[in-house]
Every structure is written in structure tokens, then in C-alpha cells.
Design an enzyme around this catalytic site. Structure first.
Site, PDB file in Angstrom:
ATOM      1  N   CYS A   1       0.825  -1.253  -0.126  1.00 34.95           N
ATOM      2  CA  CYS A   1       0.057   0.047   0.044  1.00 34.95           C
ATOM      3  C   CYS A   1       0.843   1.266   0.064  1.00 34.95           C
ATOM      4  O   CYS A   1       1.996   1.337   0.592  1.00 34.95           O
ATOM      5  CB  CYS A   1      -0.820  -0.140   1.280  1.00 34.95           C
TER       6      CYS A   1
ATOM      7  N   CYS B   1      -3.742  -0.418  -3.175  1.00 33.83           N
ATOM      8  CA  CYS B   1      -4.323   0.139  -1.936  1.00 33.83           C
ATOM      9  C   CYS B   1      -3.693   1.384  -1.444  1.00 33.83           C
ATOM     10  O   CYS B   1      -2.399   1.672  -1.787  1.00 33.83           O
ATOM     11  CB  CYS B   1      -4.392  -0.971  -0.789  1.00 33.83           C
TER      12      CYS B   1
END
Ligand code: AVW
Length: 256
Positions: A81, A162
Site C-alpha cells: 500500500c 491500496c
């Protein structure tokens, strides 16, 4: 890792054969695992086997991207992420940039992307051989062996996206968000607002010339994404990115 050595191996064995492609792939796979602790759970023999099942014995123009599903599921890849970097028409500069820093990761910096980058492969109907020459080119047919792989791997990379996501686009061309690119046709369509907070476009420009963030093609991009996802765009002169490439110690946040 010397990609040059791996590639020259492929070239010198262009008369092909399953054995040399297998060796190239397993060698690259093992080299990557050795240099990336997080991927040590992967098994390169299993990866080879899932890979070749996708296309061996098939018409090289008739390999849909789904043929690579088993390969994608064989690979264990931690999501990263906030560090994922997408790109379109900026292949060289983007990889020069990520090569010496860990703050951003492209598909080609993941195990599968790294292994297949620069390789050509295909099979043939009624043959159990693997070829590295005489394969259809990128635009010769839609469902060609290599293009379907990149479509499928890109889909998986986008599915995993993400946090804060970055995309490096080319401000020196008329349509930085090219409607036929993998970025537009596959990746952006799979961005999920539940997992992604923001999309930051870095528009690489040649000294304040060319396309700006107001460009209609970038407005199309903004329309494509879920409105819950924050969008921003910044035009960054190529020279600034070049400076960061030659000074790998520059903080990532300082490059744009
Ligand atoms: P790209 P994408 N002939 O720069 O958004 C031969 O357009 O599509 O960026 N090779 C081609 C052709 C063609 N006509 N078109 C594309 N390619 C190959 C995966 C060529 O190797 C990453 F995650 C070219 O350098 C990025 O976010 C490469 O495809 C995104 O997808 C990229 O074409 C980049 O794909």
C-alpha cells in the site's frame, strides 16, 4: 541483478527451446527471491509449471488473459500500500526512477513482472514445445501469448492496489491517458475505492511544454475513477525526475 546477462542468454539461444526459456525464467525467479526477502515463500519450479500451462500447445494468437489465472494464483505477492506506481508511455524513465529506490514499486519490480520483463514466448498447436522466436507481435492479434500475460499481470497488480496510488504519465504526447493502453483499459477500471484513498498523477513534461493537467484526456481519467477516490495531478519537468534518478539519495517526496 544484471538483466543484460539474462537477456543475452535468451538471444544466444534463439533457436529456442523449452529448456533455455525454462532456465532463464527459473534463474530470474531465484535471483529476484534472493534479493527480496518478502517473496521467499515462492517456488520457482511451481511458477514455471503454472506459466507454461497457460500457453503450451495453444495457438499463440488464441491465449486469453484468463489462461494465466493459475500462474497469478501460484505467486505469493504482498500488497504494498501507498507505494504502487502505475505508468503509461513512460517505461524508461519510470524504471530508471524505481531502480535505485524502494519508495515506489512498479509491476516490473514485482516477482512476475521482473521475470517476464523483456522476454518473448509462445507455444504452437499440437506441440509441447516453447518458442522464443517467431511469436506474434504485440498488435498482430489481440489474444497473443505475451500481451495476454501483461494484461493479466496488470489486472492483478491493479486489484491489489491500496492506499495512495501514483501514476506516471507522459506529458509530451497528445493523449497521456491513452484509451487503448493497459493503464486505461485494465488497471484504472479495477481501482477499488474501498481500498484506494487517492490517485496522484505525475505528468512528466518537457520544460513546461506539451500537455498540462487540464488536458481533456486527463479529464477522461478523472471521470473514469470512483468519485470517492481523491484525484490530483502534478506536472513535473522531466529534468527534475532526471535529477532524482542521478541522485538516489533524494527523498522520494522531494521529486514531485
Ligand atoms: P504503454 P500501458 N507494440 O507505454 O498503459 C509493442 O502503452 O499500456 O503503457 N509493444 C507494446 C505495444 C505495441 N503496440 N503497446 C504496448 N506495448 C508494450 C503495466 C511495450 O512493451 C504497468 F503496470 C510497452 O513498453 C503499467 O501501469 C508496454 O507494453 C501499465 O501496464 C507498455 O505500453 C503500462 O501499460
Amino acid at each position: 541483478i544484471s538483466l543484460g546477462v539474462v537477456n543475452s542468454h535468451v538471444l544466444s539461444s534463439s533457436s529456442t527451446s523449452s529448456e533455455s526459456l525454462k532456465k532463464t525464467i527459473i534463474d530470474k525467479c531465484e535471483a529476484f527471491i534472493q534479493n527480496n526477502k518478502s517473496s521467499s515463500a515462492n517456488n520457482c519450479q511451481k511458477i514455471w509449471s503454472a506459466f507454461q500451462q497457460a500457453f503450451v500447445g495453444r495457438d499463440p494468437c488464441n491465449v486469453p488473459m484468463e489462461a494465466y489465472d493459475p500462474l497469478i494464483h501460484t505467486v505469493i505477492q504482498d500488497p504494498v500500500c501507498n507505494r504502487m506506481l502505475f505508468w503509461s508511455k513512460t517505461k524508461k524513465i519510470v524504471h530508471d526512477f524505481t531502480e535505485k529506490r524502494d519508495c515506489f514499486l512498479t509491476l516490473e519490480d514485482t516477482l512476475l513482472g521482473f521475470i517476464m520483463n523483456g522476454l518473448t514466448w509462445c507455444g504452437k498447436e499440437e506441440s509441447n514445445e516453447t518458442f522464443t522466436t517467431g511469436c506474434p507481435g504485440w498488435t498482430d492479434c489481440v489474444n497473443n501469448t505475451v500481451r495476454s500475460f501483461w494484461n493479466r499481470a496488470s489486472a492483478a497488480f491493479a486489484d491489489a492496489a491500496c492506499g495512495d496510488v501514483t501514476a506516471m504519465l507522459n506529458g509530451s504526447i497528445a493523449t497521456p491517458f491513452s484509451p487503448t493502453s493497459i493503464f486505461a483499459t485494465i488497471e484504472v477500471k479495477r481501482f477499488k475505492a474501498a481500498k484506494i484513498k487517492s490517485l496522484s498523477v505525475v505528468l512528466v513534461t518537457k520544460e513546461n511544454k506539451g500537455t498540462t493537467c487540464d488536458d481533456p484526456s486527463l479529464q477522461d481519467l478523472q471521470k473514469e475513477i470512483d468519485p470517492k477516490l481523491k484525484y490530483n495531478c502534478k506536472a513535473v519537468p522531466e529534468s527534475k525526475i532526471q535529477y532524482c534518478i542521478s541522485h538516489p539519495d533524494t527523498a522520494c517526496g522531494a521529486c514531485w
